[in-house]
Write a protein that holds these residues in place. Sequence first.
Motif, short mmCIF file in Angstrom:
data_model
loop_
_atom_site.label_atom_id
_atom_site.label_comp_id
_atom_site.label_asym_id
_atom_site.label_seq_id
_atom_site.Cartn_x
_atom_site.Cartn_y
_atom_site.Cartn_z
N HIS A 1 0.81 -1.22 0.00
CA HIS A 1 0.00 0.00 0.00
C HIS A 1 0.85 1.27 0.00
N ARG B 1 -12.42 -13.37 5.56
CA ARG B 1 -12.84 -12.06 5.02
C ARG B 1 -14.34 -11.84 5.25
N HIS C 1 -7.19 -7.36 10.41
CA HIS C 1 -6.64 -7.54 9.07
C HIS C 1 -6.77 -9.02 8.71
N ASP D 1 -5.77 -11.58 1.70
CA ASP D 1 -6.82 -11.52 0.68
C ASP D 1 -6.71 -12.57 -0.42
MG MG Z 1 -6.03 -5.83 2.52
#
Ligand code: MG
Length: 140
Positions: free
Chosen positions: A54, A87, A117, A120
């Motif tokens: 990120h 998720r 967190h 993914d």
């Molecule tokens: Mg993420």
Amino acid sequence: MAIERTLSIIKPDATRRNLTGKINAKFEEAGLRIVAQKRLHLSLEQAGKFYEVHKDRPFYGELCEFMASEPVVVQVLEGEGAIAKNREVMGATNPANAADGTIRKEFALSMGENSVHGSDAPETAAVEISFFFSGLEIVG
Ligand code: MG
Ligand code: RTP
């Protein structure tokens, strides 16, 4: 569906409010097993490295400072389709959009301070698990 492992982090806004047990209960109720777990206080450098993907996003600095602000609990969750299931249990990134019953709906404070967190995808799960744990520390 295959048995998978995913990396989970209980973020500082949740450890500060003593929510580790309540969040772990959500994982276990969903059939995810906590096969490794430790509490750490990340340095700014470690947080920066973990969230390197990120680094060009506008929220990167704020995210790293938040993740290094207070202790986190890092953990490996195992189960059938564990990456997607985790998720699902976490809920949407922005708690305002998170479904009822999800961790973020119940506990998150904001888009940044969103309590958990979760990896993914299988590739990121493998990298993120090995960022924090050696094979010996994961007991399935
Ligand atoms: Mg993420
Ligand atoms: P995570 O990686 O923490 O599991 O969350 P996620 O996949 O749902 O969200 P992602 O897009 O990967 O973003 C990573 C974390 O950065 C913070 N964030 N802040 N202020 C903002 O616009 C913003 N956007 C993202 C959140 O803490 C998010 O979980």
